[in-house]
Design a protein around this motif. Sequence first.
Motif, mmCIF file in Angstrom:
data_model
loop_
_atom_site.group_PDB
_atom_site.id
_atom_site.type_symbol
_atom_site.label_atom_id
_atom_site.label_comp_id
_atom_site.label_asym_id
_atom_site.label_seq_id
_atom_site.Cartn_x
_atom_site.Cartn_y
_atom_site.Cartn_z
ATOM 1 N N GLY A 76 11.848 -1.868 -6.653
ATOM 2 C CA GLY A 76 11.465 -1.704 -5.254
ATOM 3 C C GLY A 76 11.811 -2.882 -4.359
ATOM 4 N N ALA A 92 15.609 -3.147 -3.875
ATOM 5 C CA ALA A 92 16.121 -2.045 -3.052
ATOM 6 C C ALA A 92 15.796 -2.274 -1.582
ATOM 7 N N TYR A 118 17.178 2.497 -4.931
ATOM 8 C CA TYR A 118 15.998 2.653 -5.796
ATOM 9 C C TYR A 118 16.150 3.825 -6.762
#
Length: 410
Positions: free
Chosen positions: A120, A123, A113
């Motif tokens: 988000g 990740a 991230y």
Amino acid sequence: MKSYYTVLLIIGITSLIASFLPMVLKKFRMSFTIPLLLIGALMYFLKTPLPWPNPVWDIDITLRFSELVVIISLMVAGLKIGLNYSWNEWKNPLRLIGFTMPLFMLIVFLIAYYLLHFDGPVALLLAAVLAPTDPALASDIQLDKKQKVGSKNVGVQYNLTAEAGLNDSLAFPFVFLAILWSQNDSLGAAEWKEWLWYYLGYKIVIGVIVGVVVGFAYSFFTRKLAQFKRLKIQQAFVALSLTLISYGLAEILDGYGFLSVFLAGLFAHYHQHTKNETIDSDPSLDFITNVEQFLIIFWMIFFGGSLVGGILDFNTIPTLLFGVFLVLIARPLLGYISLYKSGLNTKKKWAIAFFGIRGIGSVFYLTYAIKHGNFEDINYIFSSVAFIILLSIVLHGFTTKRIMPKIDHN
């Protein structure tokens, strides 16, 4: 029509070659997976008529094939461990599950991230799919036979087998969390509530119940049938049947099938263990292990072909460094720390920590999430995961047979 027969010929020749590989490679002390990568690369280069990735894997085919390999590998792991280990002996693999895996996921998420600048959901997905060690490709470093109380392995092989059996299931809730995030702008109260009660609670509970019930029921009924001495169960198919039953039933009930399969394997010997009886109805490990190896052969062939086909092309210098860091530093260090008070000697701690192989399970989770979620940068995700799997296969493939004989004697 000739292409169909060509495929049959290729399958026959490849499986025959793979049958001789362990014997040939014994002198070189390397895993049979490495030559299979090279064979796959050669077959892709020669344009053999197989459904090669272009350049990433087909989602549906890869999802189902990797799913089948993983559930069979989980049954093999469960049957080998059985109920032969005490709670104190389960504490070490549970340390890997409860400490190493979540911290590893956190590190992956933070790097993906903040440093690699994935969004988000992506990740978190990377963190989830790279968290579990693989029950299939790690077969060279896991238990090689069904364990008995008097002669059971409690060292490297046992801990890696038990870890692989459990963490494939327990990474799944975080895959679903990434999917939920990808379908929404953010994770609000409603999404967290759904995740906690359903994906983290309900699905795990159902997976546990189904696995225990299926394994226990098989053990109970075979014990009852054992009194009829003239009736023999066709043992060869039992392990495969238990795999499909426990997985299918758990998934129908919306539970985690991976967890069910592993637990069904553990409890398939329940009455033999608790009653101290010998019953001639053990699920055959030989048959299902051969099935597992057969499937792994072709998974490795296609993976080798995908490497030549360009699946690594979307990597950058940062993602390559990211993969090296995870395999060589993050997993070994976190694994060793989690085993600090395990009672194992230093060599065994480092071996368990080092041999955290990433493989087919990661591919299943990745393709499952992409099929059901709404993720960006799909090619980059595939490429990053493929590089980490390749690094793990090569690194561990060349070191396993050199290190393990010197370490794990009990």
